[in-house]
Scaffold this active site. Structure first.
Site, PDB file in Angstrom:
ATOM      1  N   TYR A 215     -58.225 -21.341  25.492  1.00 26.12           N
ATOM      2  CA  TYR A 215     -59.443 -21.631  26.252  1.00 26.12           C
ATOM      3  C   TYR A 215     -59.763 -20.515  27.264  1.00 26.12           C
ATOM      4  CZ  TYR A 215     -62.129 -23.820  30.028  1.00 26.12           C
ATOM      5  OH  TYR A 215     -63.018 -24.069  31.026  1.00 26.12           O
ATOM      6  N   ILE A 216     -58.835 -20.206  28.139  1.00 26.36           N
ATOM      7  CA  ILE A 216     -59.114 -19.148  29.111  1.00 26.36           C
ATOM      8  C   ILE A 216     -59.015 -17.783  28.423  1.00 26.36           C
ATOM      9  CG2 ILE A 216     -58.462 -18.095  31.323  1.00 26.36           C
ATOM     10  CD1 ILE A 216     -57.399 -20.828  32.190  1.00 26.36           C
TER      11      ILE A 216
ATOM     12  N   ASP B 116     -51.385 -14.491  19.261  1.00 23.39           N
ATOM     13  CA  ASP B 116     -51.446 -15.923  19.550  1.00 23.39           C
ATOM     14  C   ASP B 116     -50.702 -16.655  18.433  1.00 23.39           C
ATOM     15  OD1 ASP B 116     -53.853 -17.663  21.376  1.00 23.39           O
ATOM     16  OD2 ASP B 116     -52.502 -18.705  19.994  1.00 23.39           O
TER      17      ASP B 116
ATOM     18  N   ILE C 102     -44.298 -15.464  21.076  1.00 24.27           N
ATOM     19  CA  ILE C 102     -43.563 -14.675  22.075  1.00 24.27           C
ATOM     20  C   ILE C 102     -42.072 -15.006  22.077  1.00 24.27           C
ATOM     21  CG2 ILE C 102     -45.528 -14.207  23.578  1.00 24.27           C
ATOM     22  CD1 ILE C 102     -44.737 -16.578  25.313  1.00 24.27           C
TER      23      ILE C 102
ATOM     24  N   ALA D  95     -49.115 -20.047  27.644  1.00 30.29           N
ATOM     25  CA  ALA D  95     -48.167 -20.948  28.313  1.00 30.29           C
ATOM     26  C   ALA D  95     -48.612 -22.391  28.112  1.00 30.29           C
ATOM     27  CB  ALA D  95     -48.109 -20.630  29.798  1.00 30.29           C
TER      28      ALA D  95
ATOM     29  N   SER E 202     -50.706 -20.039  38.837  1.00 27.64           N
ATOM     30  CA  SER E 202     -51.400 -21.308  39.053  1.00 27.64           C
ATOM     31  C   SER E 202     -51.299 -21.756  40.499  1.00 27.64           C
ATOM     32  CB  SER E 202     -50.747 -22.369  38.166  1.00 27.64           C
ATOM     33  OG  SER E 202     -51.196 -23.645  38.527  1.00 27.64           O
TER      34      SER E 202
ATOM     35  N   TYR F  62     -43.952 -27.412  35.777  1.00 31.43           N
ATOM     36  CA  TYR F  62     -44.911 -26.388  35.341  1.00 31.43           C
ATOM     37  C   TYR F  62     -45.130 -25.352  36.446  1.00 31.43           C
ATOM     38  CZ  TYR F  62     -49.557 -24.371  34.878  1.00 31.43           C
ATOM     39  OH  TYR F  62     -50.615 -23.496  34.863  1.00 31.43           O
TER      40      TYR F  62
ATOM     41  N   LYS G 228     -44.197 -21.087  36.786  1.00 36.99           N
ATOM     42  CA  LYS G 228     -45.119 -20.018  37.179  1.00 36.99           C
ATOM     43  C   LYS G 228     -44.561 -19.239  38.375  1.00 36.99           C
ATOM     44  CE  LYS G 228     -48.254 -20.679  34.094  1.00 36.99           C
ATOM     45  NZ  LYS G 228     -48.646 -19.633  33.156  1.00 36.99           N
TER      46      LYS G 228
ATOM     47  N   PHE H  14     -57.000 -21.878  40.338  1.00 39.06           N
ATOM     48  CA  PHE H  14     -57.177 -23.273  40.723  1.00 39.06           C
ATOM     49  C   PHE H  14     -57.642 -23.995  39.452  1.00 39.06           C
ATOM     50  CE2 PHE H  14     -55.999 -23.827  45.196  1.00 39.06           C
ATOM     51  CZ  PHE H  14     -55.443 -22.574  45.368  1.00 39.06           C
TER      52      PHE H  14
ATOM     53  N   ARG I 210     -51.951 -40.705  39.956  1.00 43.03           N
ATOM     54  CA  ARG I 210     -51.006 -39.970  39.126  1.00 43.03           C
ATOM     55  C   ARG I 210     -49.970 -39.337  40.063  1.00 43.03           C
ATOM     56  NH1 ARG I 210     -53.577 -35.312  35.399  1.00 43.03           N
ATOM     57  NH2 ARG I 210     -53.954 -34.437  37.447  1.00 43.03           N
TER      58      ARG I 210
ATOM     59  N   GLY J  32     -47.628 -37.112  42.154  1.00 45.83           N
ATOM     60  CA  GLY J  32     -47.656 -35.673  42.457  1.00 45.83           C
ATOM     61  C   GLY J  32     -49.056 -35.131  42.720  1.00 45.83           C
TER      62      GLY J  32
END
Ligand code: UDP
Length: 322
Positions: free
Chosen positions: A11-12, A31, A52, A74, A116, A140, A144, A168, A281, A283
């Site tokens: 996506y990004i 990919d 990877i 990731a 992140s 997660y 990072k 963000f 949720r 956290g």
């Protein structure tokens, strides 16, 4: 420049590839197509299907003389990382270490890394700047942060200059409609809302409406994915020109609540979008908003398309076509 974009079908990643191509760079995508989509590949960019975690082929590809590597491959579901930490250790940590080792073996010295806002954990003050303590609340975010720490050693010991981009909440789609791939099994707010609008998901669960925010729902800093893509280009240029590493937040510096996002989506799509309130949720902080002044100072970057209307409209343009 010749740029290897790892995770460039995601996506990004696909938005970053599009931006690099637009700027005249030569781009090659690596990919494994686990989350990547075929329709996100551009014919002007080369493509290798590979993982990877397979060091041999990765090291061979790395020998092709890249000027820079952009790494976005990731796993990113914070909730899942708490129940499947091994999956996140292997891919996000071991996979990235493989890339860095292949880079140092092949003398590739420029690296743009998707970090992140999850590195910060529960905010102690707002807006969150880069000096804010980094105490991730999910695994997660830990993966990072761990890579950022490894990067500062590879900078010292191997001269690898890096940009760690602390995203963000990425959202929206290319306003020109050139990226069409939908995310598989999304867990993030806007794609979930889009799936409800489209009718492929029954309803949205709003995770709590009793937060200490004006409408009681969580507030996040959503940044348009094309703004993020611009930042990758600017960060790559900075690292090359200054021969210096950097860690920057990428956010819009403004907050959007869950309710505001849903209401905008109802207006833009004309769909009912059924939503009901469930438990919080674990956290989830009430509010998370970035200070992006460092990105502005060092890169001249600012979010320009990250208003709620543009985020929802550009997403709906893509979703409604599916
Ligand atoms: N959220 C929600 N329902 C969902 C997904 C997200 O209410 O199905 C809320 C979540 O509690 C947070 C905001 O939307 O306040 C953004 O969550 P997301 O998972 O997209 O990103 P995060 O901030 O966790 O990285």
């Amino acid at each position: 420049m010749q740029v290897l974009v790892i995770g460039g079908a995601g996506y990004i990643g696909s938005h970053v590839v599009r931006r690099l191509l637009d700027a005249g760079h030569k781009v090659h995508v690596l990919d494994n197509m686990y989350s990547g989509r075929e329709e996100n590949l551009f014919p002007e960019a080369g493509f290798t299907r590979g993982d990877i975690l397979e060091y041999g082929p990765l090291a061979t590809l790395m020998q092709q003389g890249w000027d820079a590597v952009v790494h976005l491959a990731a796993f990113k579901a914070a909730g899942e990382s708490m129940v499947k930490p091994e999956k996140y250790s292997v891919n996000n940590i071991c996979g990235t270490v493989n890339i860095l080792n292949a880079m140092s073996e092949s003398d590739v010295r420029r690296f743009v890394f998707s970090s992140s806002a999850a590195v910060y954990g529960e905010p102690e003050y707002l807006p969150v700047d880069e000096e804010h303590p980094a105490r991730p609340e999910n695994y997660y975010g830990f993966t990072k942060l761990e890579i950022e720490r490894i990067l500062s050693w590879y900078d010292k010991l191997r001269g690898i200059r890096f940009a760690a981009l602390r995203y963000f909440n990425a959202a929206g789609y290319d306003p020109e409609g050139r990226v069409r791939g939908l995310e598989r099994n999304p867990a993030n707010l806007l794609p979930v809302i889009m799936e409800v609008a489209l009718g492929t998901r029954e309803r949205l669960d709003i995770f709590g409406d009793d937060y200490d925010t004006p409408d009681g729902t969580g507030i996040r800093d959503y940044v348009h994915v094309s703004d993020l893509a611009d930042a990758h280009l600017q960060a790559m240029d900075y690292v090359s020109a200054q021969d210096r590493s950097l860690v920057v937040n990428l956010g819009s510096e403004s907050g959007i609540s869950v309710k505001e996002m849903v209401e905008t989506a109802r207006r833009v799509t004309g769909e009912k979008i059924s939503a009901h309130v469930t438990d919080r949720r674990p956290g989830d902080p009430a509010k998370l908003v970035a200070s992006s002044s460092r990105a502005h100072e060092l890169l001249g970057w600012r979010a320009e398309r990250s208003d709620v209307e543009t985020l929802v409209r550009t997403s709906w343009e893509v979703y409604k076509g599916h």
